[in-house]
Design an enzyme around this catalytic site. Structure first.
Site, mmCIF file in Angstrom:
data_model
loop_
_atom_site.group_PDB
_atom_site.id
_atom_site.type_symbol
_atom_site.label_atom_id
_atom_site.label_comp_id
_atom_site.label_asym_id
_atom_site.label_seq_id
_atom_site.Cartn_x
_atom_site.Cartn_y
_atom_site.Cartn_z
ATOM 1 N N TYR A 1 1.274 6.533 0.226
ATOM 2 C CA TYR A 1 1.666 5.562 -0.778
ATOM 3 C C TYR A 1 2.339 6.130 -1.912
ATOM 4 O O TYR A 1 3.144 5.554 -2.466
ATOM 5 C CB TYR A 1 0.120 5.150 -1.134
ATOM 6 C CG TYR A 1 0.047 4.239 -2.352
ATOM 7 C CD1 TYR A 1 0.448 2.694 -2.258
ATOM 8 C CD2 TYR A 1 -0.383 4.722 -3.648
ATOM 9 C CE1 TYR A 1 0.486 2.086 -3.429
ATOM 10 C CE2 TYR A 1 -0.669 3.854 -4.472
ATOM 11 C CZ TYR A 1 -0.035 2.519 -4.560
ATOM 12 O OH TYR A 1 0.010 1.760 -5.620
ATOM 13 N N SER B 1 3.657 3.181 -9.541
ATOM 14 C CA SER B 1 2.367 3.846 -9.839
ATOM 15 C C SER B 1 2.592 5.161 -10.190
ATOM 16 O O SER B 1 3.505 5.795 -10.008
ATOM 17 C CB SER B 1 1.547 3.692 -8.522
ATOM 18 O OG SER B 1 0.493 4.639 -8.559
#
Ligand SMILES: NC(=O)c1ccc[n+]([C@@H]2O[C@H](COP(=O)([O-])OP(=O)(O)OC[C@H]3O[C@@H](n4cnc5c(N)ncnc54)[C@H](OP(=O)(O)O)[C@@H]3O)[C@@H](O)[C@H]2O)c1
Length: 244
Positions: A150, A137
């Site tokens: 995250y 990501s």
């Protein structure tokens, strides 16, 4: 030969699976929930007239990963392409209160992803062929207060894939890092942003095409490369005062 999709209930993963099925490949759909994996596998088998297999796995069952990959190959044949698509954004605020929740985010997005990638890589190296696609990501490109558990796990996965690519460069095994921006999935249901949110079907098509071209690092949508270039260039003295 088969294509292994890890995290098959993700609409992005499913779209990638359909691209390979449309190309006539056998596809193994692996998800936490065996019934859902079965339903997706049946749907793809009927629509694309290819062999499909359904398997259940959990990214957190690290000790089982090697046996899981071995059993997939026993049933479906050597893995030609693996898509490591599972991920868990968790809840940043709850993770700040309770590290067990943060640990889960780290373990799913990094430890579990690296463990499964290693188990597949080992077999691909023996054959001198294969392609590993890891979905990371843009959140892993710079730490931010709104999602740093995250983000750091994805950032670790990005670095892991970079190292693996370097290690396997002479072994005939391709490793592609996919750095996704916003995509319209469960993960972004509550997201309000002026930045366009990508359609999972388009993302799936773009990922399969990039893998076919042997791309190393792939930002999608492509404009995220520019956005992250700017975000990474902001000096820390200014960045730490921003709310991004
Ligand atoms: N959507 C975005 O904007 C965006 C942006 C950047 C990167 N990504 C990445 O894209 C990938 C796909 O996510 P998505 O957006 O499609 O969201 P999603 O629909 O929530 O998919 C996440 C997938 O991960 C699986 N998963 C979660 N924990 C797992 C575990 N312990 N073991 C096995 N599977 C597990 C989920 O399975 P269940 O169905 O069982 O929950 C689901 O298949 C993820 O790696 C995510 O981090 C997404």
């Amino acid at each position: 030969m088969s294509v292994l999709i890890l995290g098959a209930t993700s609409p992005i993963a499913r779209a990638v699976a359909e691209e390979y099925a449309a190309d006539g490949k056998s596809v193994v759909l692996a998800a936490r929930n065996a019934d859902e994996a079965e339903a997706i596998a049946s749907d793809i088998a009927i629509r694309f007239e290819v062999d499909t297999f359904a398997r259940s796995f959990d990214a957190l069952d690290i000790d089982e990963h090697d046996a899981f990959v071995a059993s997939v190959e026993d049933e479906a044949g050597p893995i030609e392409v693996v898509l490591v698509a599972f991920g868990d954004m968790g809840d940043q605020e709850a993770s700040e209160e309770d590290f067990e929740r943060a640990r889960r985010v780290i373990d799913v997005n990094y430890t579990g992803a690296a463990s499964l990638s290693e188990a597949v890589a080992r077999r691909m190296v023996e054959r001198g062929a294969g392609s590993i696609i890891g979905i990371s990501s843009v959140a892993g490109d710079r730490g931010r207060k709104s999602n740093y558990f995250y983000g750091s796990a994805k950032g670790a996965f990005t670095l892991y894939l970079q190292g693996l690519r370097n290690r396997l460069a002479d072994d005939g095994v391709h490793v592609m890092t996919v750095k996704l921006g916003f995509v319209d999935t469960r993960m972004t249901v509550d997201l309000e942003t002026p930045i366009p949110i990508a359609n999972p079907a388009k993302v799936g098509k773009a990922i399969a095409r990039a893998q076919g071209r042997g791309v190393d690092t792939f930002y999608y949508p492509h404009f995220w490369r520019g956005i992250m270039g700017i975000i990474k260039a902001i000096p820390e003295s200014i960045f730490k005062k921003l709310s991004l």
